[in-house]
Scaffold this motif. Structure first.
Motif, PDB file in Angstrom:
ATOM      1  N   TYR A 159      71.578 -79.830  20.415  1.00 33.20           N
ATOM      2  CA  TYR A 159      71.166 -80.364  21.711  1.00 33.20           C
ATOM      3  C   TYR A 159      70.717 -79.263  22.667  1.00 33.20           C
ATOM      4  CZ  TYR A 159      72.498 -84.954  20.188  1.00 33.20           C
ATOM      5  OH  TYR A 159      72.540 -86.125  19.502  1.00 33.20           O
ATOM      6  N   GLN A 160      70.896 -78.011  22.264  1.00 40.68           N
ATOM      7  CA  GLN A 160      70.421 -76.901  23.098  1.00 40.68           C
ATOM      8  C   GLN A 160      69.080 -76.346  22.605  1.00 40.68           C
ATOM      9  OE1 GLN A 160      74.131 -76.695  22.685  1.00 40.68           O
ATOM     10  NE2 GLN A 160      73.905 -77.783  24.629  1.00 40.68           N
ATOM     11  N   LEU A 161      68.530 -76.958  21.586  1.00 38.22           N
ATOM     12  CA  LEU A 161      67.263 -76.471  21.017  1.00 38.22           C
ATOM     13  C   LEU A 161      66.222 -76.238  22.133  1.00 38.22           C
ATOM     14  CD1 LEU A 161      66.070 -76.378  17.956  1.00 38.22           C
ATOM     15  CD2 LEU A 161      64.861 -78.441  18.650  1.00 38.22           C
ATOM     16  N   THR A 162      65.562 -75.076  22.075  1.00 32.26           N
ATOM     17  CA  THR A 162      64.531 -74.810  23.082  1.00 32.26           C
ATOM     18  C   THR A 162      63.158 -75.270  22.578  1.00 32.26           C
ATOM     19  OG1 THR A 162      64.018 -72.659  22.163  1.00 32.26           O
ATOM     20  CG2 THR A 162      65.755 -72.716  23.843  1.00 32.26           C
ATOM     21  N   VAL A 163      62.196 -75.341  23.498  1.00 30.74           N
ATOM     22  CA  VAL A 163      60.835 -75.735  23.108  1.00 30.74           C
ATOM     23  C   VAL A 163      60.315 -74.772  22.043  1.00 30.74           C
ATOM     24  CG1 VAL A 163      58.443 -75.951  23.928  1.00 30.74           C
ATOM     25  CG2 VAL A 163      60.324 -76.775  25.344  1.00 30.74           C
ATOM     26  N   ARG A 164      60.573 -73.500  22.284  1.00 33.93           N
ATOM     27  CA  ARG A 164      60.121 -72.468  21.344  1.00 33.93           C
ATOM     28  C   ARG A 164      60.697 -72.672  19.944  1.00 33.93           C
ATOM     29  NH1 ARG A 164      58.253 -67.036  22.279  1.00 33.93           N
ATOM     30  NH2 ARG A 164      58.962 -65.864  20.462  1.00 33.93           N
ATOM     31  N   GLU A 165      61.995 -72.967  19.904  1.00 36.10           N
ATOM     32  CA  GLU A 165      62.649 -73.189  18.599  1.00 36.10           C
ATOM     33  C   GLU A 165      62.100 -74.449  17.918  1.00 36.10           C
ATOM     34  OE1 GLU A 165      66.989 -71.150  19.593  1.00 36.10           O
ATOM     35  OE2 GLU A 165      66.612 -73.231  20.118  1.00 36.10           O
ATOM     36  N   TYR A 166      61.859 -75.475  18.723  1.00 30.45           N
ATOM     37  CA  TYR A 166      61.291 -76.713  18.173  1.00 30.45           C
ATOM     38  C   TYR A 166      59.920 -76.417  17.551  1.00 30.45           C
ATOM     39  CZ  TYR A 166      58.662 -81.072  18.041  1.00 30.45           C
ATOM     40  OH  TYR A 166      57.850 -82.104  17.625  1.00 30.45           O
ATOM     41  N   LEU A 167      59.093 -75.675  18.294  1.00 27.77           N
ATOM     42  CA  LEU A 167      57.737 -75.398  17.804  1.00 27.77           C
ATOM     43  C   LEU A 167      57.782 -74.565  16.523  1.00 27.77           C
ATOM     44  CD1 LEU A 167      55.898 -74.686  21.192  1.00 27.77           C
ATOM     45  CD2 LEU A 167      55.797 -76.779  19.804  1.00 27.77           C
ATOM     46  N   LYS A 168      58.736 -73.638  16.484  1.00 26.21           N
ATOM     47  CA  LYS A 168      58.876 -72.804  15.291  1.00 26.21           C
ATOM     48  C   LYS A 168      59.269 -73.676  14.086  1.00 26.21           C
ATOM     49  CE  LYS A 168      61.649 -68.867  14.034  1.00 26.21           C
ATOM     50  NZ  LYS A 168      62.777 -68.099  14.522  1.00 26.21           N
ATOM     51  N   ARG A 169      60.132 -74.635  14.362  1.00 20.92           N
ATOM     52  CA  ARG A 169      60.588 -75.493  13.280  1.00 20.92           C
ATOM     53  C   ARG A 169      59.453 -76.356  12.714  1.00 20.92           C
ATOM     54  NH1 ARG A 169      65.236 -79.702  14.563  1.00 20.92           N
ATOM     55  NH2 ARG A 169      66.503 -77.854  14.850  1.00 20.92           N
ATOM     56  N   ILE A 170      58.648 -76.951  13.600  1.00 25.28           N
ATOM     57  CA  ILE A 170      57.588 -77.833  13.088  1.00 25.28           C
ATOM     58  C   ILE A 170      56.436 -77.023  12.479  1.00 25.28           C
ATOM     59  CG2 ILE A 170      58.217 -79.747  14.633  1.00 25.28           C
ATOM     60  CD1 ILE A 170      55.564 -79.169  16.137  1.00 25.28           C
ATOM     61  N   ARG A 171      56.324 -75.784  12.931  1.00 29.38           N
ATOM     62  CA  ARG A 171      55.324 -74.910  12.313  1.00 29.38           C
ATOM     63  C   ARG A 171      55.643 -74.782  10.825  1.00 29.38           C
ATOM     64  NH1 ARG A 171      55.967 -69.527  11.152  1.00 29.38           N
ATOM     65  NH2 ARG A 171      54.006 -68.387  10.846  1.00 29.38           N
ATOM     66  N   ARG A 172      56.942 -74.526  10.550  1.00 27.43           N
ATOM     67  CA  ARG A 172      57.349 -74.338   9.161  1.00 27.43           C
ATOM     68  C   ARG A 172      57.364 -75.643   8.390  1.00 27.43           C
ATOM     69  NH1 ARG A 172      62.087 -69.990  10.551  1.00 27.43           N
ATOM     70  NH2 ARG A 172      60.973 -68.186   9.707  1.00 27.43           N
ATOM     71  N   LYS A 173      57.824 -76.677   9.055  1.00 33.76           N
ATOM     72  CA  LYS A 173      58.023 -77.952   8.379  1.00 33.76           C
ATOM     73  C   LYS A 173      56.710 -78.655   8.052  1.00 33.76           C
ATOM     74  CE  LYS A 173      59.839 -82.485   9.571  1.00 33.76           C
ATOM     75  NZ  LYS A 173      60.550 -83.287  10.553  1.00 33.76           N
ATOM     76  N   THR A 174      55.736 -78.568   8.933  1.00 26.17           N
ATOM     77  CA  THR A 174      54.516 -79.368   8.780  1.00 26.17           C
ATOM     78  C   THR A 174      53.220 -78.567   8.883  1.00 26.17           C
ATOM     79  OG1 THR A 174      55.690 -81.194   9.821  1.00 26.17           O
ATOM     80  CG2 THR A 174      53.308 -81.408   9.677  1.00 26.17           C
ATOM     81  N   ALA A 175      53.126 -77.748   9.934  1.00 21.89           N
ATOM     82  CA  ALA A 175      51.814 -77.174  10.248  1.00 21.89           C
ATOM     83  C   ALA A 175      51.326 -76.184   9.193  1.00 21.89           C
ATOM     84  CB  ALA A 175      51.850 -76.518  11.624  1.00 21.89           C
ATOM     85  N   LEU A 176      52.247 -75.385   8.641  1.00 18.94           N
ATOM     86  CA  LEU A 176      51.790 -74.353   7.702  1.00 18.94           C
ATOM     87  C   LEU A 176      51.146 -74.942   6.451  1.00 18.94           C
ATOM     88  CD1 LEU A 176      54.457 -71.523   7.933  1.00 18.94           C
ATOM     89  CD2 LEU A 176      52.074 -71.471   8.661  1.00 18.94           C
ATOM     90  N   LEU A 177      51.725 -76.006   5.907  1.00 25.22           N
ATOM     91  CA  LEU A 177      51.151 -76.564   4.673  1.00 25.22           C
ATOM     92  C   LEU A 177      49.764 -77.169   4.937  1.00 25.22           C
ATOM     93  CD1 LEU A 177      51.584 -76.918   1.642  1.00 25.22           C
ATOM     94  CD2 LEU A 177      52.706 -79.108   2.095  1.00 25.22           C
ATOM     95  N   ILE A 178      49.587 -77.739   6.119  1.00 22.46           N
ATOM     96  CA  ILE A 178      48.261 -78.291   6.456  1.00 22.46           C
ATOM     97  C   ILE A 178      47.263 -77.148   6.666  1.00 22.46           C
ATOM     98  CG2 ILE A 178      46.978 -79.680   8.154  1.00 22.46           C
ATOM     99  CD1 ILE A 178      49.370 -81.523   8.343  1.00 22.46           C
ATOM    100  N   SER A 179      47.734 -76.092   7.322  1.00 22.29           N
ATOM    101  CA  SER A 179      46.882 -74.923   7.519  1.00 22.29           C
ATOM    102  C   SER A 179      46.472 -74.304   6.170  1.00 22.29           C
ATOM    103  CB  SER A 179      47.674 -73.912   8.360  1.00 22.29           C
ATOM    104  OG  SER A 179      46.995 -72.709   8.437  1.00 22.29           O
ATOM    105  N   VAL A 180      47.471 -74.182   5.294  1.00 17.19           N
ATOM    106  CA  VAL A 180      47.200 -73.599   3.974  1.00 17.19           C
ATOM    107  C   VAL A 180      46.276 -74.503   3.154  1.00 17.19           C
ATOM    108  CG1 VAL A 180      48.363 -73.175   1.769  1.00 17.19           C
ATOM    109  CG2 VAL A 180      49.201 -72.096   3.831  1.00 17.19           C
ATOM    110  N   SER A 181      46.388 -75.814   3.348  1.00 16.96           N
ATOM    111  CA  SER A 181      45.484 -76.727   2.635  1.00 16.96           C
ATOM    112  C   SER A 181      44.038 -76.410   3.021  1.00 16.96           C
ATOM    113  CB  SER A 181      45.783 -78.192   3.003  1.00 16.96           C
ATOM    114  OG  SER A 181      47.102 -78.505   2.680  1.00 16.96           O
ATOM    115  N   CYS A 182      43.808 -76.219   4.311  1.00 17.35           N
ATOM    116  CA  CYS A 182      42.453 -75.880   4.769  1.00 17.35           C
ATOM    117  C   CYS A 182      42.032 -74.517   4.220  1.00 17.35           C
ATOM    118  CB  CYS A 182      42.397 -75.847   6.298  1.00 17.35           C
ATOM    119  SG  CYS A 182      42.586 -77.461   7.058  1.00 17.35           S
TER     120      CYS A 182
END
Ligand SMILES: C=C(C)CCOP(=O)(O)OP(=O)(O)O
Length: 324
Positions: A159-182
């Motif tokens: 519950y203390q997660l920061t915006v920065r930590e959230y963004l880092k998490r979704i980068r790893r979870k979702t964004a990188l694989l889509i980026s790598v696909s491109c």
């Protein structure tokens, strides 16, 4: 997401996608009928195939040969599928793509092995491609996926997660694989370096926007639309951007304290959803997803005009503007 509408955006790719589909089916064959059946169970349930679509579209900016492009479109979808099968074990999810999950249809052990099998098949599929850089890229992405998951396990102060930590998490979870696909699509088609980097960045920004939208939809959709109880992850402590922004707002704050004290009843879930749906935090999260969409569009405008460019723009817009 309305799959039919999304698929209408890439009808031009149908023949190529059919080839990818056939290759996906072929690649999950094994000596064990059980493993093949469990893999096909998820494969045949559908899914948007958005990662192979990005591979194909990125490759259209270079020397497109479906035989070569298949070698990267297949592994990215297999890695995505493997991570879904494993995630459903961790999240104890009963349905996926409108069907029982592998863990629900069989059990957790089967799901773990099916995921491992799909990862292995992804490596086998990419091995046909003669590019050390491509192998490095995909293995780095797999490591990042694991790091993202482990962080979530380790983080006791969710519950203390920061915006920065959230963004880092979704980068790893979702964004990188889509980026790598491109990027892999571009690499396999020998797209020039400048355009390849624009495509890689585009995939990254679209992926970020896509995941934020997904997290917003988890709050604003009905249980029926989602096929699972809306906001159920929040009760488990898996908080997302709208909550990170809204957690100090009156109405939301008290409910989060109640949940942390162990009150995870249906009543609390409904109250939390109602509070979040009218929160400023939700609006802030929408602004953040739009910001990433804008960044994605800025990358793509540097690419040469073509029907692939138009398709990428339309898909990015569609993925980021799903109904809130
Ligand atoms: C990383 C995320 C957001 C999990 C779901 O991905 P998709 O929404 O692409 O799932 P499918 O269409 O493949 O089922």
């Amino acid at each position: 997401m309305d799959k039919l509408k999304l698929k209408a955006l890439y009808t031009d790719l149908r023949p190529d996608l059919d080839q990818v589909e056939a290759e996906l089916t072929a690649s999950v064959q094994s000596d064990s009928d059980l493993l093949t059946e469990a893999s096909l169970h998820l494969l045949q349930a559908g899914g948007k195939r958005i990662r192979p679509v990005f591979v194909l579209l990125a490759a259209k900016f270079g020397d497109f040969s479906i035989e070569r492009i298949k070698q990267v479109a297949v592994p990215v979808e297999l890695i995505h599928m493997a991570s879904l099968v494993h995630d459903d074990v961790i999240d104890d999810a009963g349905t996926r793509r409108g069907r029982p999950t592998v863990k629900a249809e069989w059990d957790n052990r089967m799901a773990m092995y099916t995921g491992d099998f799909l990862f292995s098949k992804a490596i086998a599929s990419l091995s046909k491609l003669d590019s050390t850089y491509a192998h490095q890229l995909l293995s780095d992405t797999m490591v990042e996926l694991c790091l993202g998951e482990i962080e979530q396990v380790e983080d006791k102060r969710l519950y203390q997660l920061t915006v920065r930590e959230y963004l880092k998490r979704i980068r790893r979870k979702t964004a990188l694989l889509i980026s790598v696909s491109c990027e892999l699509g571009a690499l396999a088609a020998d797209v020039n370096e400048k355009d390849r980097i624009h495509l890689r960045n585009f995939g990254y920004y679209v992926g970020m926007s896509f995941q934020i939208v997904d997290d917003i939809l988890d709050i604003v959709s009905t249980d029926e639309m989602l096929g699972k109880p809306a906001g159920s992850d929040l009760l488990l402590g898996n908080i997302t951007l709208p909550v990170v922004y809204a957690r100090d707002e009156a109405g939301v704050k008290e409910l989060l304290i109640r949940i942390q004290r162990g009150d995870t009843t249906e009543q609390t879930r409904h109250e939390l959803l109602a509070a979040l749906r009218t929160s400023q935090g939700l609006e802030q999260a929408k602004r953040m997803s739009n910001l990433y969409l804008e960044k994605a569009m800025n990358e793509i405008k540097h690419l040469p005009k073509s029907s692939a460019k138009k398709s990428l723009q339309n898909i990015a817009l569609f993925m980021s503007k799903r109904k809130f």
